[in-house]
Enzyme design. Structure first.
Site, PDB file in Angstrom:
ATOM      1  N   ALA A 240      49.648  40.626  32.127  1.00 27.60           N
ATOM      2  CA  ALA A 240      49.630  42.020  31.696  1.00 27.60           C
ATOM      3  C   ALA A 240      48.226  42.474  31.296  1.00 27.60           C
ATOM      4  O   ALA A 240      47.266  41.688  31.280  1.00 27.60           O
ATOM      5  CB  ALA A 240      50.602  42.211  30.537  1.00 27.60           C
ATOM      6  N   HIS A 241      48.135  43.738  30.919  1.00 26.98           N
ATOM      7  CA  HIS A 241      46.839  44.353  30.615  1.00 26.98           C
ATOM      8  C   HIS A 241      46.169  43.712  29.397  1.00 26.98           C
ATOM      9  O   HIS A 241      46.809  43.323  28.435  1.00 26.98           O
ATOM     10  CB  HIS A 241      46.996  45.861  30.382  1.00 26.98           C
ATOM     11  CG  HIS A 241      47.949  46.227  29.281  1.00 26.98           C
ATOM     12  ND1 HIS A 241      47.579  46.344  27.966  1.00 26.98           N
ATOM     13  CD2 HIS A 241      49.272  46.505  29.322  1.00 26.98           C
ATOM     14  CE1 HIS A 241      48.618  46.691  27.236  1.00 26.98           C
ATOM     15  NE2 HIS A 241      49.663  46.775  28.041  1.00 26.98           N
ATOM     16  N   ASN A 242      44.852  43.579  29.494  1.00 31.23           N
ATOM     17  CA  ASN A 242      44.003  43.078  28.411  1.00 31.23           C
ATOM     18  C   ASN A 242      44.237  41.618  28.037  1.00 31.23           C
ATOM     19  O   ASN A 242      43.790  41.162  26.990  1.00 31.23           O
ATOM     20  CB  ASN A 242      44.138  43.943  27.160  1.00 31.23           C
ATOM     21  CG  ASN A 242      43.568  45.341  27.360  1.00 31.23           C
ATOM     22  OD1 ASN A 242      44.294  46.267  27.718  1.00 31.23           O
ATOM     23  ND2 ASN A 242      42.261  45.486  27.154  1.00 31.23           N
ATOM     24  N   SER A 260      47.501  41.853  25.959  1.00 27.79           N
ATOM     25  CA  SER A 260      46.515  41.560  24.904  1.00 27.79           C
ATOM     26  C   SER A 260      46.617  40.151  24.330  1.00 27.79           C
ATOM     27  O   SER A 260      46.038  39.865  23.292  1.00 27.79           O
ATOM     28  CB  SER A 260      46.614  42.586  23.764  1.00 27.79           C
ATOM     29  OG  SER A 260      46.333  43.887  24.252  1.00 27.79           O
TER      30      SER A 260
END
Length: 341
Positions: A240-242, A260
């Site tokens: 997923a993102h980050n 994250s």
């Protein structure tokens, strides 16, 4: 492609025991060897097959001594298993040594590429793309605007690389991979309706990263989703993102890593592991398959279960769990005796 015993011995620094001119064009298990095939003998358990195999060439250790007549030509090397692996690597290099630009393709006028590029048919190269030397881009690959691809990287058929992505040197991006799609960012309003949060970051893959077929790596909301050098991702993984994944970490198929989360270096993560967002997993962590990770994990931990806890504690607890019906039966018997006293 055909190779003679003499040519193969030259590649492996081995010696030929038999017909130097015999040629092979395919590989086979020793028990399934046929004329025109190459095999190897490294495990003593398979020694009996060398007397019946029809393989034209067999790689063996230098100390191999035949106890009866052989029909296969031998190539003697110091270590048969390593030599066979070396030969597979060489074969792959020869097989994949494609260059040139096929047609039709679309290459933006602002795109730049280095020497020995292979660009397969129906590929798309967007604005301001920078591609290094010896890059292989197979048919139907999409590379969006402002993407950078390092030297000696291979993108297999159907890979999709969204804009702003940075891919390092000597990476392998397999078929169906999607890198740089929007992260799963939505926010509800007072009516409970979800609105998209713009994902304005990118994805960075450092050098020597392998990404398996069907894996997706989302762009960051802000900043970068970072896959550090030497990371190996299996098939159908969701990053997923980050997220940050540390150097030389390996992750098996169908694992999901939420946004994250930071994963350390040299970790080994089994298949179908679920990792929650906004947590930190230390270095050298081992996570057994199908575990669920919802907390921070210290360096060197080994975890199993969902929610996961210490591997040793899990195994001890499982002994009691699988015997729980018997334990409860004994408990109820004792309880009845106590009630009757």
């Amino acid at each position: 492609m055909k190779f003679t015993a003499a040519q193969i011995a030259g590649i492996l620094n081995g010696t030929v025991d038999g017909d130097e001119s015999v040629a092979v064009s395919k590989l086979a298990k020793i028990e399934e060897g046929r004329k025109g095939s190459l095999t190897f003998l490294a495990n003593p358990k398979y020694t009996h097959y060398i007397y019946s195999t029809q393989a034209s060439i067999t790689i063996v250790n230098n100390d191999f001594v035949a106890s009866s007549e052989l029909s296969t030509t031998l190539i003697r090397v110091e270590n048969a298993y390593k030599a066979f692996s070396q030969l597979l690597e060489y074969y792959n290099q020869v097989k994949m040594n494609k260059t040139g630009i096929e047609k039709p393709v679309f290459v933006s006028e602002s795109a730049k590429y280095g020497e020995n590029l292979y660009l397969g048919a129906f590929s798309y190269i967007g604005e301001n793309v920078k591609i290094g030397d010896n890059v292989k881009i197979y048919p139907n690959v999409y590379i969006g605007d402002n993407v950078t691809v390092g030297n000696n990287t291979t993108l297999f058929t159907g890979a999709k690389i969204y804009s702003e992505t940075v891919i390092g040197e000597s990476c392998v991006i397999n078929s169906g991979v999607v890198i740089g799609a929007d992260g799963f960012g939505f926010t509800p309003n007072e009516k409970g309706e979800y609105h998209k949060v713009p994902q304005t970051g990118n994805v960075i893959l450092e050098d020597n990263v392998d990404v398996g077929p069907g894996t997706t790596i989302d762009r960051a909301t802000l900043g970068s989703t970072l896959i550090k050098k030497g990371v190996k991702l299996d098939n159908q993984i969701q990053i997923a993102h980050n997220v940050t994944i540390g150097e030389n970490t390996v992750i098996a198929a169908q694992t999901g890593v939420a946004g994250s989360t930071k994963i350390g270096k040299n970790c080994i993560i089994g298949g179908q592991v679920g990792i929650a967002g906004h947590i930190v997993i230390g270095d050298n962590v081992k996570i057994q398959a199908q575990s669920g990770i919802g907390r921070n994990v210290k360096d060197n931990e080994t975890l199993q279960g969902s929610p996961a806890f210490g591997y040793g504690d899990f195994n001890k607890s499982y002994v009691y769990f699988k015997n729980l019906p018997k334990i409860m039966e004994r408990f109820n018997t004792v309880e009845k005796k106590l009630d009757n006293e």
